[in-house]
Design a protein around this motif. Structure first.
Motif, PDB file in Angstrom:
ATOM      1  N   ALA A 100      14.479   3.939   2.315  1.00 21.57           N
ATOM      2  CA  ALA A 100      15.566   3.069   1.859  1.00 21.57           C
ATOM      3  C   ALA A 100      16.610   2.892   2.952  1.00 21.57           C
ATOM      4  O   ALA A 100      16.794   3.761   3.811  1.00 21.57           O
ATOM      5  CB  ALA A 100      16.220   3.645   0.594  1.00 21.57           C
ATOM      6  N   ALA A 101      17.286   1.736   2.892  1.00 18.95           N
ATOM      7  CA  ALA A 101      18.383   1.424   3.811  1.00 18.95           C
ATOM      8  C   ALA A 101      19.683   1.409   3.020  1.00 18.95           C
ATOM      9  O   ALA A 101      19.835   0.597   2.103  1.00 18.95           O
ATOM     10  CB  ALA A 101      18.144   0.076   4.483  1.00 18.95           C
ATOM     11  N   PHE A 102      20.608   2.303   3.366  1.00 18.33           N
ATOM     12  CA  PHE A 102      21.900   2.408   2.694  1.00 18.33           C
ATOM     13  C   PHE A 102      22.963   1.741   3.568  1.00 18.33           C
ATOM     14  O   PHE A 102      23.168   2.163   4.719  1.00 18.33           O
ATOM     15  CB  PHE A 102      22.267   3.865   2.452  1.00 18.33           C
ATOM     16  N   PRO A 103      23.641   0.687   3.060  1.00 13.10           N
ATOM     17  CA  PRO A 103      24.650   0.021   3.892  1.00 13.10           C
ATOM     18  C   PRO A 103      25.843   0.923   4.166  1.00 13.10           C
ATOM     19  O   PRO A 103      26.289   1.667   3.281  1.00 13.10           O
ATOM     20  CB  PRO A 103      25.056  -1.194   3.047  1.00 13.10           C
ATOM     21  N   GLU A 104      26.348   0.867   5.401  1.00 11.31           N
ATOM     22  CA  GLU A 104      27.557   1.610   5.742  1.00 11.31           C
ATOM     23  C   GLU A 104      28.781   0.824   5.280  1.00 11.31           C
ATOM     24  O   GLU A 104      28.794  -0.402   5.297  1.00 11.31           O
ATOM     25  CB  GLU A 104      27.623   1.846   7.254  1.00 11.31           C
ATOM     26  N   TRP A 161      18.054  12.602  -0.382  1.00 10.08           N
ATOM     27  CA  TRP A 161      17.834  11.622   0.676  1.00 10.08           C
ATOM     28  C   TRP A 161      18.122  12.263   2.032  1.00 10.08           C
ATOM     29  O   TRP A 161      19.091  12.995   2.189  1.00 10.08           O
ATOM     30  CB  TRP A 161      18.740  10.411   0.489  1.00 10.08           C
ATOM     31  N   ARG A 162      17.277  11.948   2.998  1.00  8.91           N
ATOM     32  CA  ARG A 162      17.415  12.502   4.345  1.00  8.91           C
ATOM     33  C   ARG A 162      17.387  11.364   5.365  1.00  8.91           C
ATOM     34  O   ARG A 162      16.471  10.545   5.372  1.00  8.91           O
ATOM     35  CB  ARG A 162      16.271  13.476   4.620  1.00  8.91           C
ATOM     36  N   SER A 163      18.405  11.301   6.204  1.00 10.27           N
ATOM     37  CA  SER A 163      18.533  10.222   7.183  1.00 10.27           C
ATOM     38  C   SER A 163      17.514  10.380   8.307  1.00 10.27           C
ATOM     39  O   SER A 163      17.267  11.483   8.791  1.00 10.27           O
ATOM     40  CB  SER A 163      19.948  10.227   7.761  1.00 10.27           C
ATOM     41  N   PHE A 164      16.913   9.245   8.725  1.00 12.31           N
ATOM     42  CA  PHE A 164      15.987   9.299   9.860  1.00 12.31           C
ATOM     43  C   PHE A 164      16.267   8.253  10.933  1.00 12.31           C
ATOM     44  O   PHE A 164      15.754   8.351  12.046  1.00 12.31           O
ATOM     45  CB  PHE A 164      14.533   9.188   9.398  1.00 12.31           C
ATOM     46  N   ALA A 165      17.114   7.233  10.642  1.00 12.22           N
ATOM     47  CA  ALA A 165      17.375   6.198  11.648  1.00 12.22           C
ATOM     48  C   ALA A 165      18.633   5.424  11.284  1.00 12.22           C
ATOM     49  O   ALA A 165      19.091   5.434  10.132  1.00 12.22           O
ATOM     50  CB  ALA A 165      16.187   5.244  11.773  1.00 12.22           C
ATOM     51  N   PRO A 220      28.504  -6.946  13.386  1.00 16.52           N
ATOM     52  CA  PRO A 220      27.208  -6.349  13.038  1.00 16.52           C
ATOM     53  C   PRO A 220      27.251  -5.699  11.654  1.00 16.52           C
ATOM     54  O   PRO A 220      28.291  -5.227  11.194  1.00 16.52           O
ATOM     55  CB  PRO A 220      26.999  -5.298  14.132  1.00 16.52           C
ATOM     56  N   VAL A 221      26.105  -5.712  10.990  1.00 19.34           N
ATOM     57  CA  VAL A 221      25.948  -5.051   9.697  1.00 19.34           C
ATOM     58  C   VAL A 221      25.084  -3.809   9.930  1.00 19.34           C
ATOM     59  O   VAL A 221      24.006  -3.898  10.518  1.00 19.34           O
ATOM     60  CB  VAL A 221      25.277  -5.980   8.670  1.00 19.34           C
ATOM     61  N   ARG A 222      25.543  -2.655   9.452  1.00 19.74           N
ATOM     62  CA  ARG A 222      24.870  -1.392   9.762  1.00 19.74           C
ATOM     63  C   ARG A 222      24.347  -0.707   8.498  1.00 19.74           C
ATOM     64  O   ARG A 222      24.992  -0.741   7.442  1.00 19.74           O
ATOM     65  CB  ARG A 222      25.825  -0.463  10.517  1.00 19.74           C
ATOM     66  N   PHE A 223      23.188  -0.100   8.651  1.00 24.56           N
ATOM     67  CA  PHE A 223      22.554   0.643   7.559  1.00 24.56           C
ATOM     68  C   PHE A 223      22.125   2.019   8.059  1.00 24.56           C
ATOM     69  O   PHE A 223      21.793   2.193   9.235  1.00 24.56           O
ATOM     70  CB  PHE A 223      21.296  -0.082   7.070  1.00 24.56           C
ATOM     71  N   ASP A 224      22.127   2.980   7.145  1.00 21.24           N
ATOM     72  CA  ASP A 224      21.557   4.300   7.398  1.00 21.24           C
ATOM     73  C   ASP A 224      20.212   4.349   6.690  1.00 21.24           C
ATOM     74  O   ASP A 224      20.145   4.204   5.465  1.00 21.24           O
ATOM     75  CB  ASP A 224      22.493   5.390   6.854  1.00 21.24           C
ATOM     76  N   LEU A 225      19.121   4.514   7.432  1.00 17.84           N
ATOM     77  CA  LEU A 225      17.794   4.577   6.837  1.00 17.84           C
ATOM     78  C   LEU A 225      17.476   6.015   6.448  1.00 17.84           C
ATOM     79  O   LEU A 225      17.648   6.936   7.248  1.00 17.84           O
ATOM     80  CB  LEU A 225      16.741   4.041   7.813  1.00 17.84           C
ATOM     81  N   GLY A 246      24.837  -1.623  -2.533  1.00 12.45           N
ATOM     82  CA  GLY A 246      23.909  -0.546  -2.822  1.00 12.45           C
ATOM     83  C   GLY A 246      22.728  -0.581  -1.874  1.00 12.45           C
ATOM     84  O   GLY A 246      22.638  -1.433  -0.993  1.00 12.45           O
ATOM     85  N   PRO A 247      21.785   0.338  -2.073  1.00 13.44           N
ATOM     86  CA  PRO A 247      20.671   0.470  -1.127  1.00 13.44           C
ATOM     87  C   PRO A 247      19.586  -0.591  -1.319  1.00 13.44           C
ATOM     88  O   PRO A 247      19.526  -1.287  -2.330  1.00 13.44           O
ATOM     89  CB  PRO A 247      20.119   1.860  -1.437  1.00 13.44           C
TER      90      PRO A 247
END
Length: 252
Positions: free
Chosen positions: A155-159, A195-199, A181-186, A137-138
Protein backbone atom coordinates in the motif's frame (compact mmCIF):
# COMPACT_ATOMS: atom_id res chain seq x y z
CA UNK A 1 -19.40 -14.64 1.98
CA UNK A 2 -17.43 -11.47 2.78
CA UNK A 3 -15.32 -13.37 5.28
CA UNK A 4 -14.66 -16.08 2.69
CA UNK A 5 -13.57 -13.51 0.09
CA UNK A 6 -11.26 -11.89 2.62
CA UNK A 7 -9.78 -15.22 3.68
CA UNK A 8 -9.17 -16.20 0.06
CA UNK A 9 -7.52 -12.87 -0.73
CA UNK A 10 -5.32 -12.99 2.34
CA UNK A 11 -4.05 -16.51 1.70
CA UNK A 12 -3.69 -16.19 -2.06
CA UNK A 13 -5.87 -19.24 -2.70
CA UNK A 14 -7.60 -19.55 -6.06
CA UNK A 15 -11.35 -19.96 -6.46
CA UNK A 16 -10.84 -22.68 -9.10
CA UNK A 17 -11.68 -22.62 -12.81
CA UNK A 18 -15.14 -24.12 -12.35
CA UNK A 19 -16.25 -21.27 -10.10
CA UNK A 20 -14.37 -18.44 -11.77
CA UNK A 21 -15.30 -19.14 -15.41
CA UNK A 22 -18.92 -17.84 -15.29
CA UNK A 23 -17.84 -14.75 -13.33
CA UNK A 24 -14.99 -14.09 -15.77
CA UNK A 25 -17.37 -14.45 -18.74
CA UNK A 26 -19.76 -11.94 -17.16
CA UNK A 27 -16.88 -9.52 -16.50
CA UNK A 28 -15.83 -9.81 -20.14
CA UNK A 29 -19.33 -8.99 -21.41
CA UNK A 30 -19.83 -6.03 -19.09
CA UNK A 31 -16.41 -4.55 -19.86
CA UNK A 32 -16.89 -5.01 -23.60
CA UNK A 33 -20.28 -3.26 -23.56
CA UNK A 34 -19.07 -0.39 -21.39
CA UNK A 35 -15.90 0.19 -23.42
CA UNK A 36 -17.92 0.19 -26.64
CA UNK A 37 -20.23 2.89 -25.34
CA UNK A 38 -17.38 5.02 -24.02
CA UNK A 39 -14.91 4.40 -26.86
CA UNK A 40 -12.43 4.25 -23.96
CA UNK A 41 -11.31 1.63 -21.41
CA UNK A 42 -14.19 0.25 -19.35
CA UNK A 43 -12.41 1.06 -16.09
CA UNK A 44 -10.03 3.94 -15.44
CA UNK A 45 -10.92 5.49 -18.84
CA UNK A 46 -9.11 8.77 -18.21
CA UNK A 47 -6.13 9.63 -16.06
CA UNK A 48 -3.19 11.88 -15.33
CA UNK A 49 0.19 10.52 -16.37
CA UNK A 50 3.17 11.74 -14.34
CA UNK A 51 6.82 11.06 -13.68
CA UNK A 52 8.33 10.18 -10.34
CA UNK A 53 10.97 8.40 -8.31
CA UNK A 54 10.85 5.40 -5.99
CA UNK A 55 13.54 5.08 -3.31
CA UNK A 56 13.73 1.60 -1.76
CA UNK A 57 15.07 1.72 1.81
CA UNK A 58 16.68 -1.74 1.81
CA UNK A 59 17.63 -3.74 4.90
CA UNK A 60 20.84 -4.69 6.66
CA UNK A 61 19.68 -8.21 7.54
CA UNK A 62 17.75 -9.34 4.43
CA UNK A 63 14.60 -9.59 6.51
CA UNK A 64 12.20 -9.14 3.57
CA UNK A 65 13.75 -12.21 1.90
CA UNK A 66 13.17 -10.43 -1.44
CA UNK A 67 16.29 -9.16 -3.27
CA UNK A 68 14.62 -5.99 -4.57
CA UNK A 69 13.23 -5.03 -1.15
CA UNK A 70 16.42 -5.84 0.74
CA UNK A 71 18.70 -3.88 -1.60
CA UNK A 72 18.66 -0.03 -1.36
CA UNK A 73 18.04 1.66 -4.70
CA UNK A 74 16.44 4.55 -6.58
CA UNK A 75 14.25 4.00 -9.64
CA UNK A 76 12.45 6.13 -12.20
CA UNK A 77 8.66 5.77 -12.10
CA UNK A 78 5.91 6.36 -14.65
CA UNK A 79 2.59 6.69 -12.81
CA UNK A 80 -1.02 7.05 -13.87
CA UNK A 81 -3.57 8.55 -11.46
CA UNK A 82 -7.13 7.80 -12.56
CA UNK A 83 -10.77 7.52 -11.54
CA UNK A 84 -11.98 3.91 -11.54
CA UNK A 85 -15.49 4.45 -12.92
CA UNK A 86 -14.73 7.69 -14.74
CA UNK A 87 -17.51 9.58 -12.94
CA UNK A 88 -17.73 13.29 -13.80
CA UNK A 89 -16.26 16.23 -11.89
CA UNK A 90 -15.54 15.76 -8.20
CA UNK A 91 -18.18 13.08 -7.62
CA UNK A 92 -16.69 10.52 -5.20
CA UNK A 93 -15.03 7.68 -7.09
CA UNK A 94 -12.54 4.93 -6.51
CA UNK A 95 -9.08 6.14 -7.45
CA UNK A 96 -6.37 4.14 -9.14
CA UNK A 97 -2.64 4.72 -8.85
CA UNK A 98 -0.70 2.61 -11.36
CA UNK A 99 3.07 2.53 -11.00
CA UNK A 100 5.72 1.35 -13.42
CA UNK A 101 9.07 1.10 -11.66
CA UNK A 102 11.59 1.17 -14.49
CA UNK A 103 14.44 -1.37 -14.45
CA UNK A 104 13.44 -2.74 -11.03
CA UNK A 105 14.43 -6.22 -12.17
CA UNK A 106 17.42 -5.04 -14.21
CA UNK A 107 17.73 -3.19 -17.51
CA UNK A 108 14.44 -3.36 -19.42
CA UNK A 109 12.64 -5.32 -16.67
CA UNK A 110 10.05 -3.09 -14.95
CA UNK A 111 7.82 -3.76 -11.97
CA UNK A 112 4.14 -2.79 -12.30
CA UNK A 113 2.00 -2.13 -9.22
CA UNK A 114 -1.74 -1.39 -9.42
CA UNK A 115 -2.99 0.42 -6.32
CA UNK A 116 -6.58 1.42 -5.50
CA UNK A 117 -8.02 3.76 -2.88
CA UNK A 118 -8.83 1.57 0.10
CA UNK A 119 -8.90 1.31 3.85
CA UNK A 120 -5.93 0.32 6.00
CA UNK A 121 -7.51 -2.30 8.27
CA UNK A 122 -7.32 -6.06 7.91
CA UNK A 123 -10.46 -6.20 5.73
CA UNK A 124 -10.47 -2.66 4.32
CA UNK A 125 -7.10 -3.06 2.61
CA UNK A 126 -8.73 -5.65 0.30
CA UNK A 127 -11.71 -3.47 -0.69
CA UNK A 128 -11.88 -0.44 -3.03
CA UNK A 129 -13.06 2.72 -1.31
CA UNK A 130 -14.59 5.73 -3.15
CA UNK A 131 -13.27 9.09 -1.93
CA UNK A 132 -14.04 12.82 -1.91
CA UNK A 133 -10.36 13.68 -1.35
CA UNK A 134 -7.58 12.07 -3.34
CA UNK A 135 -5.05 11.97 -0.49
CA UNK A 136 -7.25 11.27 2.52
CA UNK A 137 -6.17 7.64 2.85
CA UNK A 138 -4.05 4.81 1.48
CA UNK A 139 -3.99 3.09 -1.90
CA UNK A 140 -3.52 -0.69 -1.71
CA UNK A 141 -2.93 -3.55 -4.15
CA UNK A 142 -6.17 -5.12 -2.80
CA UNK A 143 -4.79 -8.51 -3.89
CA UNK A 144 -2.04 -9.97 -1.71
CA UNK A 145 1.55 -10.37 -2.90
CA UNK A 146 4.00 -13.17 -2.24
CA UNK A 147 6.90 -11.42 -0.54
CA UNK A 148 9.53 -14.02 0.14
CA UNK A 149 7.93 -16.58 2.44
CA UNK A 150 4.96 -14.41 3.46
CA UNK A 151 1.73 -13.16 1.85
CA UNK A 152 1.33 -9.40 2.23
CA UNK A 153 -0.67 -6.50 0.86
CA UNK A 154 1.30 -3.54 -0.49
CA UNK A 155 0.00 0.00 0.00
CA UNK A 156 0.94 3.64 -0.59
CA UNK A 157 0.17 5.99 2.32
CA UNK A 158 0.11 9.70 1.37
CA UNK A 159 2.32 11.99 3.44
CA UNK A 160 0.66 15.00 5.04
CA UNK A 161 1.35 18.27 3.25
CA UNK A 162 -0.04 21.00 1.01
CA UNK A 163 -2.18 18.56 -1.00
CA UNK A 164 -4.37 17.25 1.83
CA UNK A 165 -7.55 18.90 0.50
CA UNK A 166 -7.13 17.98 -3.19
CA UNK A 167 -10.40 16.55 -4.53
CA UNK A 168 -10.73 13.63 -6.94
CA UNK A 169 -11.35 15.61 -10.15
CA UNK A 170 -8.59 14.95 -12.69
CA UNK A 171 -7.86 18.67 -13.27
CA UNK A 172 -7.35 19.06 -9.51
CA UNK A 173 -4.87 16.16 -9.48
CA UNK A 174 -3.00 17.68 -12.42
CA UNK A 175 -2.82 21.09 -10.74
CA UNK A 176 -1.61 19.51 -7.49
CA UNK A 177 1.30 17.90 -9.32
CA UNK A 178 2.18 21.20 -10.98
CA UNK A 179 2.28 23.00 -7.60
CA UNK A 180 4.52 20.59 -5.68
CA UNK A 181 5.60 16.93 -5.60
CA UNK A 182 3.18 14.45 -4.04
CA UNK A 183 4.83 11.95 -1.67
CA UNK A 184 3.80 8.52 -0.44
CA UNK A 185 5.24 6.04 2.05
CA UNK A 186 5.04 2.51 0.60
CA UNK A 187 4.34 -0.19 3.15
CA UNK A 188 3.56 -3.90 3.34
CA UNK A 189 1.67 -5.98 5.90
CA UNK A 190 0.46 -9.52 6.36
CA UNK A 191 -2.61 -10.41 8.40
CA UNK A 192 -1.80 -9.93 12.06
CA UNK A 193 1.32 -7.80 11.58
CA UNK A 194 1.72 -3.99 11.51
CA UNK A 195 2.41 -2.02 8.36
CA UNK A 196 6.13 -1.85 7.59
CA UNK A 197 7.69 0.80 5.35
CA UNK A 198 9.85 -0.34 2.43
CA UNK A 199 10.10 2.64 0.03
CA UNK A 200 9.36 6.33 -0.53
CA UNK A 201 7.47 7.42 -3.67
CA UNK A 202 7.64 10.95 -5.06
CA UNK A 203 5.30 11.94 -7.90
CA UNK A 204 6.34 15.01 -9.86
CA UNK A 205 5.08 16.99 -12.86
CA UNK A 206 2.50 15.59 -15.30
CA UNK A 207 3.97 13.80 -18.30
CA UNK A 208 2.79 14.03 -21.93
CA UNK A 209 0.61 11.21 -23.18
CA UNK A 210 2.40 8.50 -25.18
CA UNK A 211 2.33 8.87 -28.95
CA UNK A 212 0.28 5.68 -29.37
CA UNK A 213 -2.49 4.99 -26.86
CA UNK A 214 -1.54 4.90 -23.18
CA UNK A 215 0.82 3.06 -20.86
CA UNK A 216 -0.47 -0.48 -20.33
CA UNK A 217 0.23 -1.77 -16.82
CA UNK A 218 0.29 -5.51 -16.10
CA UNK A 219 1.28 -6.67 -12.59
CA UNK A 220 1.37 -10.32 -13.66
CA UNK A 221 3.69 -9.82 -16.63
CA UNK A 222 5.89 -7.24 -14.88
CA UNK A 223 6.82 -8.75 -11.53
CA UNK A 224 10.03 -9.63 -9.72
CA UNK A 225 11.61 -12.77 -8.24
CA UNK A 226 10.16 -13.19 -4.77
CA UNK A 227 7.59 -10.41 -5.29
CA UNK A 228 4.51 -11.37 -7.25
CA UNK A 229 0.73 -11.02 -6.95
CA UNK A 230 -1.23 -14.08 -5.89
CA UNK A 231 -3.47 -15.69 -8.49
CA UNK A 232 -6.72 -14.63 -6.79
CA UNK A 233 -8.75 -12.42 -9.20
CA UNK A 234 -6.22 -12.86 -12.01
CA UNK A 235 -8.72 -14.59 -14.31
CA UNK A 236 -11.42 -12.02 -13.56
CA UNK A 237 -9.07 -9.10 -14.20
CA UNK A 238 -7.77 -10.58 -17.46
CA UNK A 239 -11.31 -11.19 -18.71
CA UNK A 240 -12.33 -7.61 -17.95
CA UNK A 241 -9.26 -6.18 -19.71
CA UNK A 242 -9.88 -8.45 -22.71
CA UNK A 243 -13.51 -7.32 -22.97
CA UNK A 244 -12.45 -3.70 -22.66
CA UNK A 245 -9.96 -4.04 -25.54
CA UNK A 246 -12.52 -5.84 -27.70
CA UNK A 247 -15.16 -3.20 -26.99
CA UNK A 248 -12.80 -0.52 -28.32
CA UNK A 249 -12.16 -2.44 -31.54
CA UNK A 250 -9.00 -4.25 -30.51
CA UNK A 251 -8.36 -8.00 -30.32
CA UNK A 252 -10.15 -9.80 -27.45
Amino acid sequence: MTALRHRTAATGADTGPERSAPVAAAAYRVARRLAGRRAAPALHPHGVLCTGRLDVHGTADGSWNVPWLDRPGSYRVTARWSRALGLPGNVPDGLGLALRVEDAGGSGAPLDLLLTSSGAGRLGRHLPLPRHRALSGPYSTLVSYRTGDRVRVLAAFPERGPHDAVDVALPALRQALLRAPVRFDLRAAAAGEPWRSFAALTLQEPAPAPEHGTVSYDPYAHRLPGLRPTEWLRRLREAAYSGSRHGRGGPP
